[in-house]
Design an enzyme around this catalytic site. Structure first.
Site, PDB file in Angstrom:
ATOM      1  N   CYS A  33      -2.314 -42.909 -41.730  1.00  0.00           N
ATOM      2  CA  CYS A  33      -3.608 -42.251 -41.620  1.00  0.00           C
ATOM      3  C   CYS A  33      -3.430 -40.807 -41.150  1.00  0.00           C
ATOM      4  O   CYS A  33      -2.957 -39.984 -41.928  1.00  0.00           O
ATOM      5  CB  CYS A  33      -4.535 -43.070 -40.737  1.00  0.00           C
ATOM      6  SG  CYS A  33      -6.271 -42.838 -41.190  1.00  0.00           S
ATOM      7  N   HIS A  41      -4.552 -48.278 -43.091  1.00  0.00           N
ATOM      8  CA  HIS A  41      -3.903 -48.882 -41.921  1.00  0.00           C
ATOM      9  C   HIS A  41      -3.264 -50.220 -42.285  1.00  0.00           C
ATOM     10  O   HIS A  41      -3.864 -51.271 -42.077  1.00  0.00           O
ATOM     11  CB  HIS A  41      -4.925 -49.084 -40.798  1.00  0.00           C
ATOM     12  CG  HIS A  41      -5.370 -47.810 -40.176  1.00  0.00           C
ATOM     13  ND1 HIS A  41      -4.675 -47.191 -39.166  1.00  0.00           N
ATOM     14  CD2 HIS A  41      -6.418 -47.001 -40.452  1.00  0.00           C
ATOM     15  CE1 HIS A  41      -5.277 -46.070 -38.821  1.00  0.00           C
ATOM     16  NE2 HIS A  41      -6.346 -45.921 -39.594  1.00  0.00           N
ATOM     17  N   GLU A  73      -1.050 -51.804 -40.815  1.00  0.00           N
ATOM     18  CA  GLU A  73      -0.762 -52.646 -39.642  1.00  0.00           C
ATOM     19  C   GLU A  73      -1.845 -53.691 -39.400  1.00  0.00           C
ATOM     20  O   GLU A  73      -1.594 -54.727 -38.785  1.00  0.00           O
ATOM     21  CB  GLU A  73      -0.569 -51.775 -38.387  1.00  0.00           C
ATOM     22  CG  GLU A  73      -1.825 -51.103 -37.816  1.00  0.00           C
ATOM     23  CD  GLU A  73      -2.177 -49.766 -38.467  1.00  0.00           C
ATOM     24  OE1 GLU A  73      -1.757 -49.525 -39.615  1.00  0.00           O
ATOM     25  OE2 GLU A  73      -2.892 -48.970 -37.828  1.00  0.00           O
TER      26      GLU A  73
HETATM   27  N1  GLN Z   1      -8.635 -38.238 -37.803  1.00  0.00           N
HETATM   28  C1  GLN Z   1      -8.276 -38.570 -39.138  1.00  0.00           C
HETATM   29  C2  GLN Z   1      -9.484 -38.790 -40.027  1.00  0.00           C
HETATM   30  O1  GLN Z   1     -10.551 -39.032 -39.546  1.00  0.00           O
HETATM   31  C3  GLN Z   1      -7.382 -39.782 -39.188  1.00  0.00           C
HETATM   32  C4  GLN Z   1      -8.053 -41.022 -38.700  1.00  0.00           C
HETATM   33  C5  GLN Z   1      -7.074 -42.107 -38.401  1.00  0.00           C
HETATM   34  O2  GLN Z   1      -5.890 -41.863 -38.231  1.00  0.00           O
HETATM   35  N2  GLN Z   1      -7.562 -43.334 -38.289  1.00  0.00           N
HETATM   36  O3  GLN Z   1      -9.350 -38.735 -41.214  1.00  0.00           O
END
Ligand code: GLN
Length: 543
Positions: free
Chosen positions: A381, A515, A517
């Site tokens: 992410c 994600h 995970e």
């Molecule tokens: N801050 C980043 C976004 O909003 C990544 C978010 C995250 O890593 N869950 O896109």
């Protein structure tokens, strides 16, 4: 109709009720029953989505896009049952629903009250979407005696009456502390906690007693006598060496047997626990070890990266190696800590998800180190976004590359997502949209390039993974980034949103916008984590 197991906690918080619920569900599942676990959270936030990870730990995202309590992660990891929006409710959401209804005039002039309106709403939540289930386990957050949790206690008391006899039981998790000076385990806190519970009209059927020393038979009998349960229903729960040892341990202490007995079920098959035996065998007999550096922001609290921590260990189980995780505060690299000295001993570097500019330059520098030194790199992410900014700056000559999340920029390699397709149709956002519940959330499909590294890892070109982000890599920068060696190997099906980037000329360099995970399980490690740890094992043989 489903049977209900209501799980409450007493004496202190942090007794591991979530883990206990997950383990009991796993045991019932191992006996062939269909289970689902729910969590009631007494706080007034509508969901944990806007809470700091330091307040609440990780926000766990479900396939259907709910931002939920991290206990739902345990539930999924232990049962493999995908959690849903309807499996987590907070008092905030309950009140929000009721107040919206009141404003619409749906209560037809009635006075709206905790009993029956709030309790009815909680009961409706407990009963919804439970077709085809044998057991629903409902965990009540907080500790008996909290003002906040009273409506939930009242609701489960009522529900116990509403349901047919023998359809629901209460399990109370307590602490039996060891007083070193006296050399004794003390049962009084448990007695008080049960008294508190009975004063609310709830008589527990089973007590699960967390203790650091074995509970002597005499103390077990004492607790049983004072708390009005049978001695066999006082289950000692000693601290376990690993969370994955807990199902077997509770089974050995008779927990699932007692639960079935409380329901009057006498013909259940014995549980098949081979799955858990195999996990523990892999964990206890590793054939090597690797060290992974996780360069993040919330490194002071393990719960902030709960699923990541578990998924890395699952990658270790898949490769039969022990995974040591070194949590590294990215910000320290900006304050002068020696990055090379910190990262050189690592067999893999992972930059996890996160929010905000703090520590970002430290993360970008870590990506660069991994790229230049050929150390396996996994960006998740925000970590993928940092990998793209690093690539833009250092391999594509875009010196001012940044993300609009960190402020205005002339080179928005990462920018706010303003439009995307979801299963509910076109979603639109602006910089002014509310923060709560408005990210790109939940499961989305992605298409992988046929001959890419990641298609090989997944052994598929169509995948679905869970998202939680507001910004995305700007596909307009694809050409210069790919020229610099960072290939866009996974895209949203309409080809607009970059989902995966990789460096095929690097031993292992993958960034994902989602994600992974969240979907990893000890008995089914996520392929990206299994592959990343495999690469780290190879790296460990080089250094
Ligand atoms: N801050 C980043 C976004 O909003 C990544 C978010 C995250 O890593 N869950 O896109």
């Amino acid at each position: 109709m489903a049977r209900y197991i209501f799980i409450t906690g007493g004496v202190v918080s942090s007794l591991g009720k979530g883990l206990m619920a997950a383990s009991l569900a796993a045991l019932l599942q191992a006996r062939g029953f269909r289970v689902r676990i729910r969590k009631f959270d007494p706080y007034l936030n509508v969901d944990p989505g806007t809470m700091s990870p330091y307040q609440h730990g990780e926000v766990y995202v479900t396939d259907d896009g709910a931002e939920t309590d991290l206990d739902l992660g345990h539930y999924e990891r232990f049962t493999g049952v995908s959690a849903r929006q309807s499996d987590n409710v907070t008092q905030g959401r309950v009140y929000q629903t009721i107040i919206q209804r009141e404003r619409r005039g749906d209560y037809l002039g009635a006075t709206v009250q905790v009993i029956p309106h709030v309790t009815d709403e909680i009961k409706a939540f407990a009963l919804a979407d439970t077709e085809d289930l044998d057991f629903v386990l409902c965990e009540i957050g907080g500790t008996v005696g909290d003002i906040e949790s009273l409506p939930f206690m009242e609701a489960i008391r009522q529900l116990h009456n509403d349901l047919d006899r023998g359809q629901s039981i209460f399990v109370h998790v307590t602490l039996v502390p060891y007083i070193a000076a006296a050399g004794e385990l003390k049962t009084k806190p448990t007695q008080h906690s049960v008294r508190e519970l009975t004063s609310l009209g709830i008589q527990p059927d089973i007590l699960l007693c967390r203790c650091e020393k074995p509970l002597p038979e005499s103390e077990r009998r004492k607790i049983a006598l004072f708390c009005n349960v049978r001695p066999e229903a006082v289950i000692p729960a000693l601290d376990a060496s690993s969370i994955y040892a807990v199902p077997q341990q509770y089974h050995d202490e008779g927990l699932d047997q007692e639960v079935l007995r409380a329901f009057g079920i006498t013909d259940a098959p014995a549980p098949e626990l081979e799955r858990w035996d195999d996990i523990m065998d892999r964990q206890l007999n590793p054939e090597g070890e690797v060290t992974i550096g996780v360069v993040g922001k919330y490194v002071g609290l393990l719960d902030a990266y709960k699923s990541l921590h578990e998924a890395l260990h699952h990658g270790g189980l898949a490769n039969r190696v022990k995974v040591n995780i070194k949590w590294i505060d990215a910000e320290l690299f900006e304050k002068g800590d020696d990055l090379v000295a910190s990262l050189e001993p690592m067999h893999g570097i992972l930059v996890p998800g996160g929010f905000g500019v703090r520590g970002s330059e430290g993360k970008i520098a870590s990506v660069r180190f991994a790229r230049e030194r050929n150390v396996p790199f996994f960006g998740i992410c925000l970590g993928m976004q940092m990998a793209c900014i690093e690539g833009a700056r250092n391999t594509a000559g875009i010196e001012h590359a940044s993300t609009t999340e960190f402020g205005e920029t002339s080179e928005p390699v990462v920018g706010l997502i303003t439009e995307w397709m979801s299963s509910e149709g076109l979603q639109k956002r602006t910089a002014e949209t509310d923060l709560g519940g408005t990210m790109r959330l939940g499961a989305y499909p992605a298409k992988l390039t046929g001959n890419s590294v990641v298609a090989g890892i997944y052994n598929a070109t169509d995948i679905s993974e869970r998202h939680r982000h507001r910004y995305e890599v700007n596909a307009g920068y694809r050409e210069p980034l790919e020229k610099g060696g960072l290939i866009f190997s996974g895209m949203s099906p309409d080809g607009t949103l970059p989902e995966i980037v990789e460096r095929p000329d690097h031993p292992w360099f993958v960034g994902v916008q989602f994600h992974p995970e969240l979907k990893s399980k000890p008995f089914d490690p996520h392929p990206l984590f299994a592959s990343f740890i495999e690469a780290a094992v190879k790296q460990s043989r080089l250094v």
